[in-house]
Motif scaffolding. Structure first.
Motif, short mmCIF file in Angstrom:
data_model
loop_
_atom_site.label_atom_id
_atom_site.label_comp_id
_atom_site.label_asym_id
_atom_site.label_seq_id
_atom_site.Cartn_x
_atom_site.Cartn_y
_atom_site.Cartn_z
N GLU A 137 0.49 -1.29 0.10
CA GLU A 137 0.29 0.26 0.07
C GLU A 137 0.21 1.58 -0.45
O GLU A 137 1.73 1.12 1.06
CB GLU A 137 -0.79 -0.34 1.16
N THR A 149 -2.15 9.97 -5.46
CA THR A 149 -3.49 8.87 -5.22
C THR A 149 -3.72 8.28 -6.42
O THR A 149 -4.21 7.30 -6.27
CB THR A 149 -4.43 10.33 -6.02
N SER A 150 -2.09 7.94 -6.89
CA SER A 150 -1.98 6.87 -7.06
C SER A 150 -0.43 5.84 -7.55
O SER A 150 0.39 6.58 -7.08
CB SER A 150 -2.78 6.46 -8.99
N LEU A 151 -0.23 5.12 -7.93
CA LEU A 151 1.20 4.12 -7.94
C LEU A 151 2.10 5.59 -8.81
O LEU A 151 2.53 5.74 -9.15
CB LEU A 151 1.17 2.79 -8.54
N ASP A 153 1.47 8.62 -9.62
CA ASP A 153 1.93 9.69 -8.94
C ASP A 153 3.18 9.68 -8.00
O ASP A 153 4.00 10.48 -8.60
CB ASP A 153 1.08 10.44 -7.90
N ALA A 181 2.66 -2.47 -13.39
CA ALA A 181 1.70 -0.99 -14.07
C ALA A 181 2.64 0.04 -15.26
O ALA A 181 2.19 1.08 -15.56
CB ALA A 181 1.66 -0.18 -12.44
N ILE A 226 -2.46 4.78 1.05
CA ILE A 226 -3.42 4.85 -0.15
C ILE A 226 -3.46 3.16 -1.56
O ILE A 226 -2.10 3.47 -1.36
CB ILE A 226 -2.64 5.74 -0.65
N GLU A 227 -4.92 2.69 -1.36
CA GLU A 227 -5.18 1.20 -2.04
C GLU A 227 -4.73 2.02 -3.26
O GLU A 227 -4.80 3.01 -4.36
CB GLU A 227 -5.96 0.35 -1.63
N PHE A 228 -3.97 0.40 -4.18
CA PHE A 228 -3.60 1.03 -5.65
C PHE A 228 -3.96 -0.80 -6.16
O PHE A 228 -3.36 -1.73 -5.85
CB PHE A 228 -2.27 1.34 -5.75
N GLU A 230 -3.00 -2.43 -8.72
CA GLU A 230 -1.39 -2.91 -9.04
C GLU A 230 -0.64 -4.06 -7.86
O GLU A 230 -0.39 -4.83 -8.29
CB GLU A 230 -0.57 -2.14 -9.68
#
Length: 276
Positions: A137, A149-151, A153, A181, A226-228, A230
Motif C-alpha cells: 500500500e 492518489t495512485s502508483l 503519481d 503497472a 492509499i490502496e492501488f 496493481e
C-alpha cells in the motif's frame, strides 16, 4: 519477559492456551528443556504432555513486529517459565545472519525466496509452513501534502519516494508492481526494512513510501494509506520454520504451532494480514 502489545495481545488469549497447551514435540535436531522423562515426541512415560520451559530466539521479518510481540506475550502466559526473544529485521538480513551461525531457534520470513535460502542450506527442521500473506500500500504523511492518489503519481518529477531495497521482500514486491503497472519510480532512498520506509514517511522525510497494508494499519494516524489496484500483482506469502540448530527444539516447534494455530491466526488477521 515480553509484555502484551495492546489489544492485539489480548485477542484470543484463552484460545492460545488451548492451542499451544499440547505443543511439546521436538523439532529437527533441537533438544527439549523439559522433564528428563519426556520422550522424543514430547510426552512423558505416562503419556502426558511434557512441560515446556527455557527460552528461544525468533528471527522474524520487520513487518511482523507487532503481531509476533503479541503472540510471544500470550505464548509466555500459556507456558510459564518460557521466554521468547525476538530479532526483527529485513528477511534478507535475517537469513544472512542465520547462514553465518547467529543463534536462532525460529525463522519467519516475509517471502518464500529468503526462506528458500534457509531450506537450501539445510538450516530448517522440517518443511516451512505458510502462515500469512500481505500486499503493498502507498503510505503518505498525514494530510498527504504531495497529493498522491495512485502508483503512477510516485513517478512524477519532484516526488520523494522511499522503498525497500530490492533484496528485501517489500522491495522485491515494489519492483514487481512497478513492472506490472509500467511505472518507473525513482526512489530517493532504498531501506533495509519496511519499518525504515514507514519511519521516513511518518517523519515527513519522504512524500510517499511503499509498505505493507499491515504497516499502514499499525501506524495509526502517523501515516495515511492509499490502496492501488496493481498491488494484487505482488502478494507476499510468509513462511515460518523451526531451525535445526535450535537448542530448544520442543519450544521452537511449539511457537511455530502457536503462530499457525487459531489464536495466532486471529492476532495476525486483526492486524490486517490475509490467509496465505
Amino acid at each position: 519477559m515480553i509484555r502484551p502489545f495492546g489489544t492485539l495481545a489480548t485477542l484470543a488469549a484463552g484460545a492460545l492456551v488451548l492451542a499451544t497447551a499440547a505443543c511439546g514435540s521436538t523439532a529437527g535436531d533441537g533438544t527439549s528443556s523439559g522433564s528428563s522423562t519426556s520422550s522424543s515426541s514430547g510426552t512423558s512415560a505416562s503419556g502426558t504432555s511434557a512441560a515446556l520451559s527455557g527460552q528461544i530466539t525468533v528471527f522474524a521479518a520487520a513487518s511482523l513486529k507487532k503481531t509476533f510481540t503479541a503472540i510471544g506475550a500470550e505464548f509466555e502466559k500459556a507456558h510459564p517459565g518460557t521466554t521468547v526473544t525476538f530479532n526483527f529485521a529485513g528477511s534478507s538480513d535475517l537469513v544472512s545472519q542465520i547462514q553465518q551461525g547467529a543463534p536462532a531457534d525460529v525463522f519467519a520470513s516475509a517471502d518464500a525466496k529468503n526462506m528458500a535460502k534457509a531450506t537450501t542450506a539445510s538450516l530448517t527442521a522440517g518443511q516451512p509452513v505458510n502462515f500469512a500473506s500481505n500486499t503493498l500500500e502507498i503510505a503518505v504523511p498525514p494530510g498527504n501534502p504531495a497529493k498522491i492518489t495512485s502508483l503512477a503519481d510516485l513517478a512524477k518529477p519532484g516526488i520523494k519516494v522511499v522503498v525497500c531495497a530490492p533484496a528485501v521482500p517489500c522491495g522485491s514486491a515494489a519492483a514487481t508492481v512497478e513492472r506490472a503497472a509500467k511505472v518507473d519510480v525513482k526512489p530517493v532512498s532504498e531501506e533495509q526494512s519496511v519499518t525504515d520506509v514507514l519511519g521516513k514517511v511518518a517523519s515527513g522525510e519522504a512524500d510517499a513510501g511503499l509498505v505493507y497494508v499491515t504497516d499502514v494499519k499499525g501506524a495509526g494516524d502517523k501515516v495515511k494509506g492509499i490502496e492501488f489496484a496493481e498491488s494484487s500483482s505482488a502478494v507476499n506469502t510468509y513462511p515460518i520454520a523451526a531451525l535445526k540448530r535450535s537448542t530448544n527444539g520442543s519450544l521452537a516447534q511449539a511457537f511455530v504451532q502457536a503462530v499457525t494455530g487459531q489464536a495466532g491466526q486471529g492476532i495476525l488477521a486483526a492486524a490486517g494480514f490475509a490467509k496465505p
